[in-house]
Scaffold this active site. Structure first.
Site, PDB file in Angstrom:
ATOM      1  N   LYS A 117       0.946   8.399  11.334  1.00 51.81           N
ATOM      2  CA  LYS A 117       1.710   8.623  10.106  1.00 51.81           C
ATOM      3  C   LYS A 117       1.762  10.125   9.824  1.00 51.81           C
ATOM      4  O   LYS A 117       0.809  10.854  10.129  1.00 51.81           O
ATOM      5  CB  LYS A 117       0.987   7.874   8.979  1.00 51.81           C
ATOM      6  CG  LYS A 117       1.638   7.848   7.629  1.00 51.81           C
ATOM      7  CD  LYS A 117       0.824   6.922   6.718  1.00 51.81           C
ATOM      8  CE  LYS A 117       1.257   6.970   5.276  1.00 51.81           C
ATOM      9  NZ  LYS A 117       0.460   6.055   4.417  1.00 51.81           N
ATOM     10  N   SER A 199       2.878   2.710   1.912  1.00 49.66           N
ATOM     11  CA  SER A 199       3.647   3.871   2.305  1.00 49.66           C
ATOM     12  C   SER A 199       3.633   4.066   3.813  1.00 49.66           C
ATOM     13  O   SER A 199       4.320   4.930   4.325  1.00 49.66           O
ATOM     14  CB  SER A 199       3.079   5.120   1.616  1.00 49.66           C
ATOM     15  OG  SER A 199       1.764   5.387   2.093  1.00 49.66           O
ATOM     16  N   SER A 223      -1.172   0.578   1.269  1.00 47.10           N
ATOM     17  CA  SER A 223      -0.233   1.136   2.241  1.00 47.10           C
ATOM     18  C   SER A 223      -0.432   0.697   3.686  1.00 47.10           C
ATOM     19  O   SER A 223       0.418   0.956   4.527  1.00 47.10           O
ATOM     20  CB  SER A 223      -0.245   2.664   2.164  1.00 47.10           C
ATOM     21  OG  SER A 223       0.372   3.067   0.973  1.00 47.10           O
TER      22      SER A 223
END
Ligand code: NAG
Ligand code: NAG
Ligand code: NAG
Ligand code: NAG
Ligand code: NAG
Ligand code: NAG
Ligand code: NAG
Ligand code: NAG
Ligand code: NAG
Ligand code: NAG
Ligand code: NAG
Ligand code: NAG
Length: 597
Positions: A117, A199, A223
């Site tokens: 990420k 997220s 997330s």
């Protein structure tokens, strides 16, 4: 006439498919088939399967890197799930191929391409930006420990995955999950007008759409477990501090935790065995000393035989009664039939209807707190204060070139001002519906700045209360008292994990407040083709047990589905659309849910 034509068409496609060597599944064809990789089908391949293909010489690590980059080229324009490809990926793979030939492999991760990420710092030629413009171009003092460990284990860093900007810490309201100023809107390959969930949505989409076999995401409050459910993947959100957060752009010292998002629990365990370890640059990892099993997490993987005699609790209120979107059409039946399968496999299910702690800390939707929580115990006090502290510390070691106007930027307030001055706010995406920003696009930053990052009595009162009640809620859920007074301990708690259709769910909040782990396992699809799952709550450092339970469920259900790419041509539209028959209003969103319209 029509019948016979379609019969011939079907017959013809069977012949064509057989000639081409494809296995016909029940899945409909979709517009983005993955090409063979050097003659080998790696669609939906796990890390373990890729390692096997490399070990028998069918594929090299270089082949894999080339094939995944090709796949990213083919699909990323629609999905926007990868933010950057590592310019060095091929040369790293080539060196690891040579090493394999000359000296053998370092372990099960040797030669495996992985994504991280974009809030996980990598010390190389590509950028780490947390999805925004304000950090883009800066460098951290050293690489994220987890990346260094994955490299040392033979992994090939393929690139960065997109994320909801600032890992959903910039705006609280009126923003689109999965959107970042740098990359735009990440979209869900099952249905491109449905949410990816935040997220770590980019990481999840990348794995599900075969842009990589595995990705590392992060969770502060949902997330990892929400996007994993939404994309039909396996994950574990560990006890914060089990995996070092050094080099990961922080949201909260007490809640942040990185973790693998994968196509099997085996892959989850392979990666966790590499990245779970104490690190002197993240002092919370010292709490995990002595808590990591010596034999490793892969040793905990179980077959479906492990289900016999396993004791799982069902926290009925609110998770099975009102939360987890359980009442959306067709879902309860599907979840209940999965529970019947578990019973048939020998699982003992305990219905926990009255948990005196849970109703204090979870609202009827499971996500967030009940409206009756006294203001002094509002958990937002913890998150906003810790965000200001964490970003202030992060900026001390995040440097821009001297010629850059951001050189010396040291506070969250300066970051927010820079965003304002550069119009780098979460842009209006579409059509004036509730999730589009109309104001600054940084109302979370604004309330964090207002705390001055002051860890004062007000903070400790709210944080301490949340941590205590949430722990009591999960601990209480792990016990069952028979009428004769005998009390037994349960292995884990089972909840629906279904963040689709404009809803949030109960998997994340209470474990986030508690600092306890959660695993997620996909189990099926909703009426609208969106994946759904179970999440499994455990107690502090019970990761090995969660892996055992989750992998046993995986082996029983063996669920997988090929995304259908519905609405992929829709250039604009409602990206976080509620399901047909449901509507989201500002009021319902205050309770983190949409309602039947
Ligand atoms: C991917 O796209 C880039 C840019 O268009 C191109 O340079 C590269 O050769 C492509 N890579 C593969 C493997 O198709
Ligand atoms: C890093 O970001 C800069 C600035 O946007 C861009 O020019 C550069 O191409 C990026 N690097 C990579 C490897 O994409
Ligand atoms: C969010 O958007 C709605 C509709 O445009 C608006 O009424 C509301 O004030 C906005 N809220 C915030 C916090 O910006
Ligand atoms: C642990 O690390 C945090 C965050 O870096 C820091 O704020 C804190 O002072 C450290 N605590 C100790 C006891 O060193
Ligand atoms: C659990 O208990 C509640 C009420 O206490 C009941 O409504 C529900 O049907 C029970 N569920 C199962 C699976 O037994
Ligand atoms: C920040 O950088 C300084 C100087 O390079 C270093 O001593 C310190 O350990 C770094 N802190 C963190 C948390 O990496
Ligand atoms: C930001 O937007 C305003 C109003 O649209 C415009 O006047 C200004 O030039 C923009 N600033 C930058 C740095 O783009
Ligand atoms: C602590 O800081 C908050 C701002 O985050 C402030 O509202 C509160 O009054 C302060 N509490 C104490 C006891 O100083
Ligand atoms: C934050 O700091 C500013 C400037 O030092 C001060 O005026 C303000 O009262 C402080 N706010 C809180 C909530 O402590
Ligand atoms: C109490 O009841 C449970 C469930 O029926 C049983 O397993 C257990 O042996 C009983 N304990 C005693 C002390 O009788
Ligand atoms: C995809 O999602 C949209 C928006 O929620 C919905 O209207 C549509 O029915 C879904 N498509 C399919 C094929 O389920
Ligand atoms: C935006 O909304 C208007 C009015 O509701 C509608 O006519 C239009 O088609 C929408 N545009 C897009 C791109 O969705």
């Amino acid at each position: 006439m029509r019948q016979s034509t379609s019969y011939i068409m079907v017959l013809w496609s069977v012949i064509v498919a057989s000639i081409m060597g494809f296995i016909l599944t029940e899945e409909m064809p979709h517009p983005f088939p993955m090409s063979l990789c050097n003659g080998v089908n790696i669609e939906d391949a796990t890390v373990k399967e890729l390692q096997h293909l490399m070990s028998i010489g069918q594929l090299s690590s270089q082949d894999l890197v080339e094939c995944y980059i090709k796949r990213i080229n083919q699909t990323n324009e629609f999905l926007r799930s990868v933010s950057e490809v590592n310019p060095d990926a091929l040369s790293i793979a080539s060196a690891l191929d040579q090493e394999r030939n000359e000296r053998g492999i370092r372990g099960p991760f040797h030669g495996i391409p992985f994504l991280v990420k974009d809030n996980i710092y990598t010390d190389d030629k590509h950028n780490t930006s947390e999805g925004g413009l304000v950090l883009l171009g800066g460098r951290y003092s050293s690489e994220a420990t987890l990346v260094t460990k994955l490299r040392a284990a033979g992994g090939v860093l393929l690139g960065h995955a997109a994320l909801s900007e600032a890992a959903d810490h910039r705006a609280l309201t009126n923003f689109s999950d999965g959107y970042s100023t740098r990359v735009g809107q990440t979209r869900n390959p099952f249905n491109l007008t449905q949410a990816t969930s935040g997220s770590s949505g980019g990481s999840a989409v990348a794995v599900r759409s075969n842009q990589a076999a595995i990705a590392i995401g992060t969770e502060t409050h949902g997330s990892l477990v929400h996007p994993s459910a939404n994309l039909g993947l396996y994950t574990i959100k560990t006890t914060p501090g089990l995996v070092s957060r050094h080099g990961v752009v922080p949201g909260s010292y007490y809640h942040d935790t990185p973790g693998p998002m994968a196509r099997s629990m085996t892959d989850v365990a392979i990666v966790l065995d590499i990245i779970a370890s104490p690190d002197h640059r993240d002092n919370l990892t010292f709490n995990a000393l002595g808590k990591i099993p010596l034999e490793g997490y892969a040793a905990a993987l179980g077959t479906s035989h492990a289900l016999r005699g396993m004791r799982l609790g069902l926290p009925w209120n609110p998770y099975w009664s009102t939360a987890g979107n359980i009442n959306a059409p067709g879902l309860r039946e599907q979840y209940e039939s999965r529970l019947q399968e578990l019973k048939a496999a020998g699982v003992e299910l305990y219905n926990i209807t009255n948990n005196p702690y849970l109703h204090q800390i979870a609202n009827p939707y499971g996500f967030g707190q009940p409206a009756h929580t006294p203001e002094e115990y509002n958990q937002l006090i913890s998150y906003k204060t810790l965000l200001a502290v964490a970003l202030g510390e992060w900026l001390q070691n995040w440097t821009f070139p001297e010629t850059d106007e951001r050189h010396g930027m040291s506070t969250l307030a300066e970051m927010a001002s820079w965003n304002d001055e550069h119009n780098a706010t979460t842009g209006a995406l579409g059509n004036g519906t509730w999730w589009y920003n109309t104001e600054s696009g940084q109302d979370f930053y604004d309330i964090a700045i207002a705390t001055n990052g002051s860890l004062n009595g007000t903070f400790w009162k709210a944080f301490g209360w949340g941590r205590r009640i949430a722990r009591q809620a999960i601990d209480f859920g792990h016990t069952h008292a028979f009428e004769n007074g005998t009390v037994i301990e349960l292995d884990a708690l089972l909840l629906p994990n279904n963040p689709n259709g404009g809803f949030d769910n109960g998997c994340a909040s209470v474990p986030s407040y508690a600092g306890y782990p959660v695993a997620s396992v996909p189990i099926g699809q909703s009426k609208w083709g969106m994946p759904i799952g179970f999440c499994i709550h455990g107690r502090e450092y019970s990761e090995a047990k969660l892996i055992k339970v989750a992998s046993a469920l995986e082996n029983l259900f063996r669920w997988n589905a090929v995304p259908q790419w519905h609405n992929y041509k829709t250039a604009e539209g409602p990206w976080d659309a509620p399901w047909p028959g449901y509507a989201c209003s500002q009021e319902s969103l205050d309770s983190y849910a949409c309602e039947r319209s």
